[in-house]
Design a protein around this motif. Structure first.
Motif, short mmCIF file in Angstrom:
data_model
loop_
_atom_site.label_atom_id
_atom_site.label_comp_id
_atom_site.label_asym_id
_atom_site.label_seq_id
_atom_site.Cartn_x
_atom_site.Cartn_y
_atom_site.Cartn_z
N ASP A 108 0.80 -1.37 -0.05
CA ASP A 108 0.07 0.14 0.10
C ASP A 108 0.79 1.21 0.01
OD1 ASP A 108 -1.67 2.12 0.39
OD2 ASP A 108 -2.67 1.09 2.26
N PHE A 109 0.92 1.83 -1.25
CA PHE A 109 1.81 2.96 -1.39
C PHE A 109 1.14 4.22 -0.82
CE2 PHE A 109 6.05 1.78 -2.38
CZ PHE A 109 6.02 0.70 -3.30
N GLY A 110 -0.08 4.13 -0.72
CA GLY A 110 -0.95 5.31 -0.51
C GLY A 110 -2.18 5.33 -1.74
N PRO A 111 -1.43 6.15 -2.86
CA PRO A 111 -2.30 6.39 -4.00
C PRO A 111 -2.50 5.01 -4.73
CG PRO A 111 -0.29 7.90 -3.80
CD PRO A 111 -0.20 7.00 -2.83
N VAL A 112 -1.55 4.12 -4.53
CA VAL A 112 -1.68 3.00 -5.44
C VAL A 112 -1.15 1.64 -4.68
CG1 VAL A 112 -1.07 4.20 -7.66
CG2 VAL A 112 0.82 2.93 -6.28
N PHE A 113 -1.87 0.66 -5.03
CA PHE A 113 -1.56 -0.56 -4.44
C PHE A 113 -0.56 -1.17 -5.63
CE2 PHE A 113 -5.87 -1.11 -2.81
CZ PHE A 113 -5.51 -0.83 -1.25
N CYS A 163 0.35 -2.33 -10.74
CA CYS A 163 -0.11 -1.22 -9.62
C CYS A 163 -1.68 -0.80 -10.28
CB CYS A 163 0.52 0.12 -9.73
SG CYS A 163 2.14 0.08 -9.64
N VAL A 164 -2.52 -0.47 -9.08
CA VAL A 164 -3.82 -0.14 -9.32
C VAL A 164 -4.23 1.12 -8.51
CG1 VAL A 164 -4.83 -1.73 -7.66
CG2 VAL A 164 -6.19 -1.01 -9.76
N ALA A 165 -5.00 1.98 -8.70
CA ALA A 165 -5.21 3.08 -7.88
C ALA A 165 -5.98 2.49 -6.76
CB ALA A 165 -6.19 4.15 -8.51
N ASN A 166 -5.60 3.07 -5.44
CA ASN A 166 -6.06 2.63 -4.21
C ASN A 166 -7.45 3.47 -4.24
OD1 ASN A 166 -6.81 2.49 -1.48
ND2 ASN A 166 -4.86 2.70 -0.92
N PRO A 167 -8.47 2.85 -4.02
CA PRO A 167 -9.68 3.57 -3.88
C PRO A 167 -10.19 4.28 -2.64
CG PRO A 167 -10.43 1.29 -3.84
CD PRO A 167 -8.87 1.35 -4.10
N TRP A 187 -7.60 6.01 -0.97
CA TRP A 187 -6.69 7.15 -0.74
C TRP A 187 -7.36 8.35 -1.39
CZ3 TRP A 187 -3.91 10.49 -3.70
CH2 TRP A 187 -2.74 11.08 -3.17
N LYS A 188 -7.13 9.52 -0.54
CA LYS A 188 -7.34 10.73 -1.01
C LYS A 188 -6.18 11.61 -1.07
CE LYS A 188 -11.93 10.03 1.52
NZ LYS A 188 -11.47 8.68 1.73
N PRO A 189 -6.19 12.56 -1.91
CA PRO A 189 -5.06 13.61 -2.20
C PRO A 189 -4.75 14.21 -0.82
CG PRO A 189 -6.50 13.75 -3.82
CD PRO A 189 -7.08 12.93 -3.29
N GLY A 196 7.09 -1.84 1.09
CA GLY A 196 6.83 -2.80 2.05
C GLY A 196 5.66 -2.68 2.81
N THR A 197 4.73 -1.46 2.96
CA THR A 197 3.81 -1.31 3.79
C THR A 197 2.55 -2.32 3.18
OG1 THR A 197 4.39 1.08 4.17
CG2 THR A 197 1.95 0.43 4.46
N PRO A 198 2.34 -3.34 4.08
CA PRO A 198 1.14 -4.17 3.57
C PRO A 198 -0.26 -3.42 3.40
CG PRO A 198 1.57 -4.87 6.01
CD PRO A 198 2.53 -3.60 5.46
#
Length: 157
Positions: free
Chosen positions: A110-115, A130-134, A136-138, A146-148
């Motif tokens: 979990d990079f924040g904006p993307v998985f 990668c895919v957009a993390n639904p 996450w907000k700006p 490495g953040t799961p």
């Protein structure tokens, strides 16, 4: 097709600030994050260069790869590339297929904006999907490598 194109290109640079400044000035690129908590001698930045395109920049003390600017077709292999899944469902399908082929352990960062899910492709070339993390907000935090992703690894919550 299960992807919508490339997500990012990872680039080694000897001058992270100069690389960022050039793309900000010429292309109106947006810096998403400049990490301070990385290992000593390493700097990193995410530089958004399009709606779904980034440079992931790395500056490493003592690494001289950026100085080796050889002619086209003599540069060797890139570090890695990231493909952007068209949807969360497609990301899950791709991840399952990678696991099925033994090309990935299925870990999702979990990079924040993307998985992100790394895999090893033909001839050992590392890459990621990668895919957009639904969720996450700006303005939300951008996580370290490495953040799961709790969505995929609930035991890490």
């Amino acid at each position: 097709m299960l992807t919508s194109g490339f997500d990012h290109v990872a680039v080694l640079t000897a001058d992270l600030d100069g690389f960022v400044a050039f793309f900000q000035e010429v292309f109106d690129a947006e810096v998403l994050d400049c990490r301070q908590e990385l290992p000593a001698g390493m700097r990193m930045a995410f530089l958004k260069v399009g709606p779904d395109a980034e440079f992931n920049l790395f500056q490493l003390d003592g690494n001289d790869e950026a100085a080796k600017q050889l002619p086209m077709f003599s540069r060797g292999r890139m570090d890695h590339f990231g493909l952007r899944a068209a949807s969360m469902s497609d990301f899950e399908t791709i991840r399952d297929r990678l696991i099925g082929r033994g090309a990935s352990d299925g870990f999702v960062t979990d990079f924040g904006p993307v998985f992100s899910c790394f895999f090893v492709g033909p001839e050992g070339l590392e890459a990621e999907v990668c895919v957009a993390n639904p969720d996450w907000k700006p303005g939300d935090v951008v996580n370290s490598p490495g953040t799961p992703a709790r969505r995929f690894h609930p035991e890490a919550a």
